[in-house]
Structures are given as C-alpha cells and as structure tokens.
Design an enzyme around this catalytic site. Structure first.
Site, PDB file in Angstrom:
ATOM      1  N   GLU A  44       0.757  -1.135   0.047  1.00 28.92           N
ATOM      2  CA  GLU A  44      -0.081   0.077  -0.028  1.00 28.92           C
ATOM      3  C   GLU A  44       0.737   1.374   0.108  1.00 28.92           C
ATOM      4  O   GLU A  44       1.593   1.438   0.898  1.00 28.92           O
ATOM      5  CB  GLU A  44      -0.872  -0.049   1.174  1.00 28.92           C
ATOM      6  CG  GLU A  44      -2.002   1.310   1.184  1.00 28.92           C
ATOM      7  CD  GLU A  44      -2.738   1.321   2.354  1.00 28.92           C
ATOM      8  OE1 GLU A  44      -3.652   2.234   2.664  1.00 28.92           O
ATOM      9  OE2 GLU A  44      -2.546   0.671   3.372  1.00 28.92           O
ATOM     10  N   GLU A  69       4.781   4.568   3.824  1.00 24.69           N
ATOM     11  CA  GLU A  69       4.455   5.982   4.057  1.00 24.69           C
ATOM     12  C   GLU A  69       5.546   6.811   4.189  1.00 24.69           C
ATOM     13  O   GLU A  69       6.447   6.518   4.800  1.00 24.69           O
ATOM     14  CB  GLU A  69       3.758   5.925   5.621  1.00 24.69           C
ATOM     15  CG  GLU A  69       3.282   7.460   6.067  1.00 24.69           C
ATOM     16  CD  GLU A  69       2.412   8.052   4.970  1.00 24.69           C
ATOM     17  OE1 GLU A  69       2.776   9.192   4.862  1.00 24.69           O
ATOM     18  OE2 GLU A  69       1.165   7.535   4.697  1.00 24.69           O
ATOM     19  N   ASP A 119      -3.364  11.819  -1.936  1.00 21.49           N
ATOM     20  CA  ASP A 119      -3.405  13.362  -1.981  1.00 21.49           C
ATOM     21  C   ASP A 119      -3.891  13.579  -3.333  1.00 21.49           C
ATOM     22  O   ASP A 119      -3.124  13.313  -4.411  1.00 21.49           O
ATOM     23  CB  ASP A 119      -2.093  13.733  -1.613  1.00 21.49           C
ATOM     24  CG  ASP A 119      -2.533  15.469  -1.521  1.00 21.49           C
ATOM     25  OD1 ASP A 119      -3.059  15.962  -1.928  1.00 21.49           O
ATOM     26  OD2 ASP A 119      -1.355  15.861  -0.692  1.00 21.49           O
ATOM     27  N   LYS A 123      -4.241  21.314  -7.951  1.00 19.85           N
ATOM     28  CA  LYS A 123      -3.570  22.418  -8.880  1.00 19.85           C
ATOM     29  C   LYS A 123      -3.058  21.778  -9.911  1.00 19.85           C
ATOM     30  O   LYS A 123      -2.404  20.697  -9.665  1.00 19.85           O
ATOM     31  CB  LYS A 123      -2.860  23.329  -8.098  1.00 19.85           C
ATOM     32  CG  LYS A 123      -3.591  24.233  -7.031  1.00 19.85           C
ATOM     33  CD  LYS A 123      -2.436  25.202  -6.326  1.00 19.85           C
ATOM     34  CE  LYS A 123      -2.930  25.952  -5.314  1.00 19.85           C
ATOM     35  NZ  LYS A 123      -2.212  26.993  -4.405  1.00 19.85           N
ATOM     36  N   ASP A 155     -12.473   9.398  -2.655  1.00 24.10           N
ATOM     37  CA  ASP A 155     -13.671   9.725  -2.658  1.00 24.10           C
ATOM     38  C   ASP A 155     -13.767  11.325  -3.447  1.00 24.10           C
ATOM     39  O   ASP A 155     -14.547  12.048  -3.417  1.00 24.10           O
ATOM     40  CB  ASP A 155     -14.010  10.174  -1.196  1.00 24.10           C
ATOM     41  CG  ASP A 155     -13.150  11.088  -0.539  1.00 24.10           C
ATOM     42  OD1 ASP A 155     -11.995  11.197  -1.065  1.00 24.10           O
ATOM     43  OD2 ASP A 155     -13.695  11.816   0.225  1.00 24.10           O
ATOM     44  N   THR A 193     -10.361   2.154   4.823  1.00 22.66           N
ATOM     45  CA  THR A 193      -9.368   2.936   5.418  1.00 22.66           C
ATOM     46  C   THR A 193     -10.052   3.716   6.638  1.00 22.66           C
ATOM     47  O   THR A 193     -11.356   3.920   6.807  1.00 22.66           O
ATOM     48  CB  THR A 193      -8.643   3.863   4.453  1.00 22.66           C
ATOM     49  OG1 THR A 193      -9.432   4.834   4.074  1.00 22.66           O
ATOM     50  CG2 THR A 193      -8.179   3.000   3.121  1.00 22.66           C
ATOM     51  N   GLU A 194      -9.186   4.143   7.382  1.00 23.02           N
ATOM     52  CA  GLU A 194      -9.712   4.919   8.540  1.00 23.02           C
ATOM     53  C   GLU A 194     -10.711   6.452   7.792  1.00 23.02           C
ATOM     54  O   GLU A 194     -11.445   6.915   8.201  1.00 23.02           O
ATOM     55  CB  GLU A 194      -8.616   5.548   9.496  1.00 23.02           C
ATOM     56  CG  GLU A 194      -7.422   6.352   9.069  1.00 23.02           C
ATOM     57  CD  GLU A 194      -6.455   5.394   8.519  1.00 23.02           C
ATOM     58  OE1 GLU A 194      -5.408   5.771   7.875  1.00 23.02           O
ATOM     59  OE2 GLU A 194      -6.491   4.233   8.544  1.00 23.02           O
ATOM     60  N   TYR A 195      -9.596   6.628   6.709  1.00 22.24           N
ATOM     61  CA  TYR A 195     -10.392   7.902   6.056  1.00 22.24           C
ATOM     62  C   TYR A 195     -11.693   7.480   5.449  1.00 22.24           C
ATOM     63  O   TYR A 195     -12.634   8.298   5.343  1.00 22.24           O
ATOM     64  CB  TYR A 195      -9.382   8.541   5.005  1.00 22.24           C
ATOM     65  CG  TYR A 195     -10.020   9.669   4.185  1.00 22.24           C
ATOM     66  CD1 TYR A 195      -9.373  10.702   4.559  1.00 22.24           C
ATOM     67  CD2 TYR A 195     -10.928   9.440   3.127  1.00 22.24           C
ATOM     68  CE1 TYR A 195     -10.002  11.914   3.650  1.00 22.24           C
ATOM     69  CE2 TYR A 195     -11.117  10.561   2.447  1.00 22.24           C
ATOM     70  CZ  TYR A 195     -10.753  11.876   2.632  1.00 22.24           C
ATOM     71  OH  TYR A 195     -11.300  12.892   1.959  1.00 22.24           O
TER      72      TYR A 195
END
Length: 214
Positions: A44, A69, A119, A123, A155, A193-195
């Site tokens: 991941e 990460e 992320d 822009k 999302d 995921t937690e998000y």
C-alpha cells in the site's frame, strides 16, 4: 497526509525493528527472505495510519503486506497501532517516498499495489505529484508482475476522472470500475481505511482495478 512533526517518530520506528524496515533498499529482490516465505507481496503506497494494511494482513495470512508511508510522523502512528493490536508475521512497514520505489523492489517482485485516498494535488501545476500520474505508473508497472494488479480508491471525483484518463492513456487494462463502491456487492469484502470510514457517508467512494499490459 501531513501531520505536525513528531520529534519522537524516528525513535518509535527504531524501537520496532521487528516489523518496521529501516533500510528497505537492502532487501530489494530479497523480500521473500524478510517474510521467510514465497507468498505474494501486496503493498500500500501512502498507507496513512495503517488500518487498511493491518486488517488485510489479519484477513489474509497467506499474503505478505508492506505498508509504505512517506512521513515518519504518520508511520509512527501506524506503528503504535500495530503494537497495540498485535505484531503480525506477514506485515512490514516502512517510511519511503513512492518516487523511489525502484530502489526497494525488483522487477516483478510485487503482486498488487494499493493506492487509497491519495493526496489529490488539485492544482494543475502539481498534477505530476499525483500517485496516479504518468510520473508513477512506469514505477508500478516495473515492480508488478504480469499477473498482478493495481487498485485505486478515492472519494475525490476529480482525481478519479483524472486517474481513469491517466490509466487509459498509459494503456492499462480496465478490469473493474466502481462509481459508488459501497452500493455494490463488492462492499461486502471491502476493507475500509480510517479515512473511508469517516467520509463514506458524505458521498460515493470510487474504485478502479486494473493491470498493466505486457
């Protein structure tokens, strides 16, 4: 994900070398030795606080999982979660930048790459920083074996649309596209995921599954 710097983060990682890989470049083409088996390896990229990768490792003990990460302060949070929940033999964590993954994994060494709620870099001048851009796709293609896949969840509709175009332009094969994942039968086996748990009721979750053509 950016969090305030934790001055103790590196100490936390150092104290958990049992499952935190501090020098991952040493194990390029040797990850089977790290896990002491030849099971498939799923990674991941941008694992955040670690719920998704940990729960996958619990559910699928015959698959090896590596959570990656970039930010040590975020990885330190995931490390503490593993400490609390229990160390797993098929799970390793590391702090590393996705743009340098070819230094860590050999060609065809990975069976699946997860990109979860990356992320969006909204822009246009930052488009090349998106983990689904043409900057990163050659890296994934190199490390994923011929039977392997890439899975992407978000999302953010704008990022999803951009990513589908990016995947198509790169010549990827589309296997599954979900415009509202939680309203499909796929949701039964979906590990969140937690998000995702926090925001899934505010709008649809989009998902792509595909692979690179030889």
């Amino acid at each position: 994900m950016r969090l305030r710097n934790n001055p103790k983060a590196l100490d936390i990682l150092e104290e958990n070398k049992e499952f935190v890989v501090l020098e991952p470049t040493k194990f390029k083409n040797k990850w089977s030795q790290v896990f002491n088996n030849d099971h498939p390896i799923y990674i991941e990229v941008g694992m955040g606080k670690g719920d998704f990768i940990y729960n996958n490792a619990v559910k699928y003990p015959d698959i090896n999982f590596i959570g990656i990460e970039k930010y040590p302060s975020v990885l330190a949070i995931a490390t503490k979660k593993v400490q609390t929940s229990g160390v797993l033999p098929n799970l390793r964590l590391m702090s590393y930048d996705a743009i340098e993954l070819l230094e860590v994994f050999e060609e065809n060494e990975i069976s699946l790459v997860y990109l979860n709620f990356s992320d969006p870099w909204p822009k246009s001048r930052h488009a090349k920083r998106r983990l689904t851009s043409e900057t990163f796709l050659p890296i994934y293609q190199n490390i994923i074996n011929q039977q392997g896949h890439l899975e992407f969840k978000t999302d953010n509709r704008g990022l999803f649309e951009y990513s589908l175009v990016s995947f198509q332009n790169y010549g990827m094969k589309f296997e599954q596209v979900f415009l509202d994942l939680h309203q499909t039968v796929e949701a039964e086996n979906n590990i969140m995921t937690e998000y995702e748990r926090k925001f899934c009721e505010k709008g649809p979750i989009y998902k792509f599954v595909g692979r690179f053509e030889a």
